[in-house]
Design a protein around this motif. Structure first.
Motif, PDB file in Angstrom:
ATOM      1  N   PHE A  61     -24.064  27.200 -19.729  1.00  0.00           N
ATOM      2  CA  PHE A  61     -24.253  26.608 -21.055  1.00  0.00           C
ATOM      3  C   PHE A  61     -24.090  25.092 -21.146  1.00  0.00           C
ATOM      4  O   PHE A  61     -24.603  24.498 -22.094  1.00  0.00           O
ATOM      5  CB  PHE A  61     -23.283  27.255 -22.048  1.00  0.00           C
ATOM      6  N   GLN A  62     -23.362  24.455 -20.252  1.00  0.00           N
ATOM      7  CA  GLN A  62     -22.978  23.065 -20.512  1.00  0.00           C
ATOM      8  C   GLN A  62     -24.165  22.105 -20.584  1.00  0.00           C
ATOM      9  O   GLN A  62     -24.085  21.080 -21.281  1.00  0.00           O
ATOM     10  CB  GLN A  62     -21.960  22.582 -19.487  1.00  0.00           C
ATOM     11  N   SER A  63     -25.262  22.413 -19.918  1.00  0.00           N
ATOM     12  CA  SER A  63     -26.428  21.524 -19.975  1.00  0.00           C
ATOM     13  C   SER A  63     -27.140  21.614 -21.321  1.00  0.00           C
ATOM     14  O   SER A  63     -27.990  20.780 -21.635  1.00  0.00           O
ATOM     15  CB  SER A  63     -27.409  21.863 -18.856  1.00  0.00           C
ATOM     16  N   ARG A  64     -26.769  22.603 -22.137  1.00  0.00           N
ATOM     17  CA  ARG A  64     -27.446  22.829 -23.413  1.00  0.00           C
ATOM     18  C   ARG A  64     -26.696  22.231 -24.599  1.00  0.00           C
ATOM     19  O   ARG A  64     -27.173  22.288 -25.739  1.00  0.00           O
ATOM     20  CB  ARG A  64     -27.658  24.330 -23.628  1.00  0.00           C
ATOM     21  N   SER A  65     -25.523  21.665 -24.357  1.00  0.00           N
ATOM     22  CA  SER A  65     -24.766  21.040 -25.451  1.00  0.00           C
ATOM     23  C   SER A  65     -23.803  19.996 -24.905  1.00  0.00           C
ATOM     24  O   SER A  65     -23.065  20.266 -23.954  1.00  0.00           O
ATOM     25  CB  SER A  65     -23.973  22.095 -26.224  1.00  0.00           C
ATOM     26  N   SER A  66     -23.805  18.833 -25.524  1.00  0.00           N
ATOM     27  CA  SER A  66     -22.845  17.793 -25.139  1.00  0.00           C
ATOM     28  C   SER A  66     -21.488  18.024 -25.805  1.00  0.00           C
ATOM     29  O   SER A  66     -20.557  17.247 -25.596  1.00  0.00           O
ATOM     30  CB  SER A  66     -23.378  16.410 -25.526  1.00  0.00           C
ATOM     31  N   TYR A  67     -21.379  19.104 -26.584  1.00  0.00           N
ATOM     32  CA  TYR A  67     -20.124  19.414 -27.277  1.00  0.00           C
ATOM     33  C   TYR A  67     -19.352  20.548 -26.595  1.00  0.00           C
ATOM     34  O   TYR A  67     -18.443  21.130 -27.173  1.00  0.00           O
ATOM     35  CB  TYR A  67     -20.395  19.759 -28.746  1.00  0.00           C
ATOM     36  N   ILE A  68     -19.723  20.835 -25.351  1.00  0.00           N
ATOM     37  CA  ILE A  68     -18.983  21.773 -24.518  1.00  0.00           C
ATOM     38  C   ILE A  68     -18.312  20.980 -23.408  1.00  0.00           C
ATOM     39  O   ILE A  68     -18.978  20.216 -22.701  1.00  0.00           O
ATOM     40  CB  ILE A  68     -19.926  22.845 -23.930  1.00  0.00           C
ATOM     41  N   ARG A  69     -16.993  21.131 -23.255  1.00  0.00           N
ATOM     42  CA  ARG A  69     -16.272  20.384 -22.209  1.00  0.00           C
ATOM     43  C   ARG A  69     -16.808  20.822 -20.839  1.00  0.00           C
ATOM     44  O   ARG A  69     -16.709  21.994 -20.481  1.00  0.00           O
ATOM     45  CB  ARG A  69     -14.764  20.648 -22.308  1.00  0.00           C
ATOM     46  N   PRO A  70     -17.390  19.886 -20.053  1.00  0.00           N
ATOM     47  CA  PRO A  70     -18.149  20.296 -18.876  1.00  0.00           C
ATOM     48  C   PRO A  70     -17.311  20.527 -17.615  1.00  0.00           C
ATOM     49  O   PRO A  70     -16.243  19.956 -17.421  1.00  0.00           O
ATOM     50  CB  PRO A  70     -19.103  19.120 -18.668  1.00  0.00           C
ATOM     51  N   LEU A  71     -17.881  21.366 -16.774  1.00  0.00           N
ATOM     52  CA  LEU A  71     -17.431  21.549 -15.404  1.00  0.00           C
ATOM     53  C   LEU A  71     -17.951  20.377 -14.589  1.00  0.00           C
ATOM     54  O   LEU A  71     -19.147  20.073 -14.628  1.00  0.00           O
ATOM     55  CB  LEU A  71     -17.992  22.866 -14.865  1.00  0.00           C
ATOM     56  N   ILE A  72     -17.059  19.709 -13.846  1.00  0.00           N
ATOM     57  CA  ILE A  72     -17.447  18.557 -13.032  1.00  0.00           C
ATOM     58  C   ILE A  72     -17.655  18.958 -11.578  1.00  0.00           C
ATOM     59  O   ILE A  72     -18.568  18.503 -10.907  1.00  0.00           O
ATOM     60  CB  ILE A  72     -16.378  17.447 -13.126  1.00  0.00           C
ATOM     61  N   ASP A  73     -16.776  19.838 -11.081  1.00  0.00           N
ATOM     62  CA  ASP A  73     -16.786  20.160  -9.655  1.00  0.00           C
ATOM     63  C   ASP A  73     -16.043  21.471  -9.439  1.00  0.00           C
ATOM     64  O   ASP A  73     -15.355  21.969 -10.350  1.00  0.00           O
ATOM     65  CB  ASP A  73     -16.113  19.027  -8.867  1.00  0.00           C
ATOM     66  N   GLU A  74     -16.176  22.007  -8.249  1.00  0.00           N
ATOM     67  CA  GLU A  74     -15.439  23.203  -7.852  1.00  0.00           C
ATOM     68  C   GLU A  74     -14.735  22.918  -6.529  1.00  0.00           C
ATOM     69  O   GLU A  74     -15.343  22.360  -5.606  1.00  0.00           O
ATOM     70  CB  GLU A  74     -16.382  24.399  -7.708  1.00  0.00           C
ATOM     71  N   ILE A  75     -13.467  23.256  -6.446  1.00  0.00           N
ATOM     72  CA  ILE A  75     -12.679  22.983  -5.238  1.00  0.00           C
ATOM     73  C   ILE A  75     -13.095  23.924  -4.107  1.00  0.00           C
ATOM     74  O   ILE A  75     -13.186  25.138  -4.294  1.00  0.00           O
ATOM     75  CB  ILE A  75     -11.164  23.121  -5.524  1.00  0.00           C
TER      76      ILE A  75
END
Length: 315
Positions: A61-75
């Motif tokens: 979902f994050q690419s569809r709204s700038s009002y969703i706190r995004p995932l930056i990376d995965e460890i």
């Protein structure tokens, strides 16, 4: 077997950067600095697969709204426990409201962004399940004279599931009880409409300010056996009674509980929200809230309909 714990100063390596843990916020959540010395949030799994679920939901979902706190990376290193890297924001609505009550323009600014993020989820039948002030993250703008916030993002998607999932269909209790809808508290099947109730509860909280919650029990505490029941009583007092149509969607057992509740709280003991004075809540705000807080979830407007409401057009 429990996953190995992280430690202060530990370096974690993701797909895009390395991250040095700088502060433990609470169990499973750390502040960290990336290779550019930027602050991020690292969230690690607590054995319940919430982090994996949050990763999957955000990727969807994050690419569809700038009002969703995004995932930056995965460890990737270490491989256990499962950990993700999220954007860091300065504060949340609970802290902001306690610090200084939001004014009308700020409340509408926040509400629109929360509803737009929910609309994106609801289009695909996903339910956030935990809409509350501490999960609405904010950054402060440089000029806080008119609008304090430069960013508003919905966070914590660990318990977000489709409304046709086994959790939703079986009526699994989700979220924080005082922000939850009647159907969740009564352990009946829930849908995207449960987020709309939680949004309404959030809106009431922001209007009153501080750590206010209209449904917080006066005689019971979190963890008590009757805590959820006391919350439903409060919901009933302000926004009841249940309409007769509720018979169509609840089990016989739940219907018996509802009828018992209605017997315990006769009409003369009700305190309808519609009677709240304009000194406390403006007429426009009250009418908007009354559209949202429907005891039968089928009567609640969708996030998209609420975004089109006149309430957003009027100052």
């Amino acid at each position: 077997m429990s996953s190995p714990a992280f430690a202060l100063g530990q370096v974690l390596r993701g797909r895009l950067s390395s991250y040095t843990l700088s502060k433990k916020v609470k169990e499973g959540i750390w502040f960290a600095k990336n290779h550019a010395n930027e602050l991020v949030v690292v969230k690690s799994d607590n054995g319940q697969s919430r982090v994996e679920n949050e990763r999957d939901v955000l990727q969807r979902f994050q690419s569809r709204s700038s009002y969703i706190r995004p995932l930056i990376d995965e460890i990737q290193d270490p491989p256990e426990p499962t950990a993700i890297v999220l954007r860091h924001l300065e504060s949340d609505l609970l802290q902001a409201s306690v610090q200084n009550r939001l004014h009308r323009e700020e409340i509408k600014y926040v509400s629109r962004r929360v509803l737009e993020s929910l609309d994106v989820l609801h289009q695909d039948g996903y339910v956030h399940t935990d809409v509350k002030p501490s999960n609405i993250l904010v950054n402060y703008g440089e000029d806080q004279g008119v609008m304090r916030f430069s960013d508003v993002q919905l966070g914590d998607f660990g318990d977000s599931y489709p409304q046709d999932s086994r959790w939703a269909k079986s009526g699994t209790q989700v979220g924080a009880p005082i922000w939850s809808s009647p159907e969740v508290l009564m352990e009946t099947p829930w849908t995207t409409a449960t987020d709309i109730w939680s949004f309404g509860t959030l809106l009431i909280s922001l209007i009153y300010g501080g750590d206010f919650n209209l449904f917080r029990p006066k005689t019971s505490r979190y963890g008590d056996e009757d805590y959820a029941v006391e919350i439903v009583k409060q919901q009933f007092r302000y926004f009841g009674p249940f309409p007769l149509t509720i018979r169509e969607i609840v089990s016989e057992e739940t219907l018996t509980s509802i009828l018992y509740l209605m017997h315990m709280i006769p009409p003369e003991s009700m305190t309808p929200f519609s009677t709240v004075t304009e000194h406390e809540v403006s007429q426009e705000d009250k009418q908007f809230i009354l559209k949202i807080m429907q005891m039968d979830w089928r009567d609640r407007p969708t996030a998209r309909l609420l975004l089109q409401d006149d309430w957003f057009q009027k100052e």
